[in-house]
Design a protein around this motif. Sequence first.
Motif, PDB file in Angstrom:
ATOM      1  N   GLU A   1       0.828  -1.202   0.000  1.00 12.72           N
ATOM      2  CA  GLU A   1       0.000   0.000   0.000  1.00 12.72           C
ATOM      3  C   GLU A   1       0.866   1.256   0.000  1.00 12.72           C
ATOM      4  O   GLU A   1       0.530   2.257  -0.654  1.00 12.72           O
ATOM      5  CB  GLU A   1      -0.933  -0.014   1.211  1.00 12.72           C
ATOM      6  N   ALA A   2       1.963   1.220   0.728  1.00 13.57           N
ATOM      7  CA  ALA A   2       2.867   2.372   0.750  1.00 13.57           C
ATOM      8  C   ALA A   2       3.435   2.640  -0.633  1.00 13.57           C
ATOM      9  O   ALA A   2       3.471   3.781  -1.104  1.00 13.57           O
ATOM     10  CB  ALA A   2       3.999   2.139   1.757  1.00 13.57           C
ATOM     11  N   GLU A   3       3.865   1.594  -1.316  1.00 11.12           N
ATOM     12  CA  GLU A   3       4.419   1.772  -2.659  1.00 11.12           C
ATOM     13  C   GLU A   3       3.367   2.316  -3.614  1.00 11.12           C
ATOM     14  O   GLU A   3       3.663   3.188  -4.452  1.00 11.12           O
ATOM     15  CB  GLU A   3       4.979   0.443  -3.163  1.00 11.12           C
ATOM     16  N   ALA A   4       2.130   1.824  -3.505  1.00 11.32           N
ATOM     17  CA  ALA A   4       1.056   2.318  -4.370  1.00 11.32           C
ATOM     18  C   ALA A   4       0.748   3.782  -4.067  1.00 11.32           C
ATOM     19  O   ALA A   4       0.554   4.592  -4.983  1.00 11.32           O
ATOM     20  CB  ALA A   4      -0.197   1.457  -4.185  1.00 11.32           C
ATOM     21  N   PHE A   5       0.737   4.138  -2.798  1.00 10.90           N
ATOM     22  CA  PHE A   5       0.470   5.524  -2.408  1.00 10.90           C
ATOM     23  C   PHE A   5       1.542   6.446  -2.968  1.00 10.90           C
ATOM     24  O   PHE A   5       1.243   7.487  -3.560  1.00 10.90           O
ATOM     25  CB  PHE A   5       0.419   5.644  -0.885  1.00 10.90           C
ATOM     26  N   PHE A   6       2.805   6.079  -2.789  1.00 13.79           N
ATOM     27  CA  PHE A   6       3.887   6.942  -3.247  1.00 13.79           C
ATOM     28  C   PHE A   6       3.912   7.049  -4.771  1.00 13.79           C
ATOM     29  O   PHE A   6       4.248   8.097  -5.325  1.00 13.79           O
ATOM     30  CB  PHE A   6       5.229   6.440  -2.716  1.00 13.79           C
ATOM     31  N   ALA A   7       3.554   5.962  -5.462  1.00 10.31           N
ATOM     32  CA  ALA A   7       3.519   6.009  -6.925  1.00 10.31           C
ATOM     33  C   ALA A   7       2.456   6.990  -7.401  1.00 10.31           C
ATOM     34  O   ALA A   7       2.697   7.792  -8.327  1.00 10.31           O
ATOM     35  CB  ALA A   7       3.255   4.617  -7.489  1.00 10.31           C
ATOM     36  N   LEU A   8       1.268   6.958  -6.796  1.00 11.01           N
ATOM     37  CA  LEU A   8       0.213   7.894  -7.187  1.00 11.01           C
ATOM     38  C   LEU A   8       0.600   9.316  -6.796  1.00 11.01           C
ATOM     39  O   LEU A   8       0.376  10.271  -7.555  1.00 11.01           O
ATOM     40  CB  LEU A   8      -1.114   7.490  -6.544  1.00 11.01           C
ATOM     41  N   HIS A   9       1.195   9.474  -5.620  1.00  9.88           N
ATOM     42  CA  HIS A   9       1.679  10.791  -5.201  1.00  9.88           C
ATOM     43  C   HIS A   9       2.623  11.374  -6.240  1.00  9.88           C
ATOM     44  O   HIS A   9       2.477  12.523  -6.667  1.00  9.88           O
ATOM     45  CB  HIS A   9       2.386  10.682  -3.854  1.00  9.88           C
ATOM     46  N   ASP A  10       3.604  10.596  -6.667  1.00  4.93           N
ATOM     47  CA  ASP A  10       4.593  11.093  -7.622  1.00  4.93           C
ATOM     48  C   ASP A  10       3.936  11.467  -8.951  1.00  4.93           C
ATOM     49  O   ASP A  10       4.281  12.481  -9.562  1.00  4.93           O
ATOM     50  CB  ASP A  10       5.673  10.044  -7.862  1.00  4.93           C
ATOM     51  N   ALA A  11       2.990  10.638  -9.403  1.00  2.00           N
ATOM     52  CA  ALA A  11       2.330  10.897 -10.679  1.00  2.00           C
ATOM     53  C   ALA A  11       1.540  12.200 -10.662  1.00  2.00           C
ATOM     54  O   ALA A  11       1.445  12.900 -11.675  1.00  2.00           O
ATOM     55  CB  ALA A  11       1.411   9.727 -11.037  1.00  2.00           C
ATOM     56  N   LEU A  12       0.994  12.546  -9.502  1.00  4.18           N
ATOM     57  CA  LEU A  12       0.170  13.749  -9.399  1.00  4.18           C
ATOM     58  C   LEU A  12       0.959  14.994  -9.006  1.00  4.18           C
ATOM     59  O   LEU A  12       0.630  16.100  -9.450  1.00  4.18           O
ATOM     60  CB  LEU A  12      -0.938  13.528  -8.357  1.00  4.18           C
ATOM     61  N   MET A  13       1.988  14.840  -8.184  1.00  2.01           N
ATOM     62  CA  MET A  13       2.627  15.992  -7.563  1.00  2.01           C
ATOM     63  C   MET A  13       3.945  16.383  -8.205  1.00  2.01           C
ATOM     64  O   MET A  13       4.358  17.540  -8.115  1.00  2.01           O
ATOM     65  CB  MET A  13       2.855  15.731  -6.073  1.00  2.01           C
TER      66      MET A  13
END
Length: 211
Positions: free
Chosen positions: A65-77
Amino acid sequence: MSGVTDTARPAAPQSPPSPATAVSRFPVPAREDLPPGLRERFAAVEERSGFLPNVFAALSWRPAEAEAFFALHDALMDKETPGLSKADREIVVVATSAANDCLYCVVAHGAIVRIRARDPHLADQVAVDWRKAPLPPRMQAVLEVAIRLAVAPAEVTAGDLDRLREHGLTDDDVWDVGAIVSLFALSNRLAHWAAIPPNEEFFLMGRVPRT
């Protein structure tokens, strides 16, 4: 991505941190027990900033879940568009996190706003009353819709999205506004759920020269 699943997550440490130093109400695994992708990310963050934000440690007990969260964070931010700069994206996080009473995200992303906007005061103004912050009409319009989505999502209308387009946002930008608000609604609630405290380092970042 490591492909680690929750069922294969690292074992909890034998001795949980004391309440005075706890970064989460949940177990925080030892760094060496994390999958390689997270270890590498944590090391890179520490090298850039000089410390590891507490949210990284708190989320790491669920590695997939942490890896998925950070991946989406990077894609958006981690991108710049004509309609939404990196600083603008962080301003959305600060305003909506304040609306959700999330101390961690207001403090942590307020520090990023100070750095990316090169303004030591803007994050505080946005967190307290974004309507009076010295923002251009475009960002005032963005925050008006973003706050509505954060606190009363059923009240968002197609007209709200059209007004963002009138301010020059593309469809991708409009989607990003909604996605950023939604991702950080998750982050805000997890920060409350786990009682993640802001790192002390965040409070001075962007206010005083870095040593």
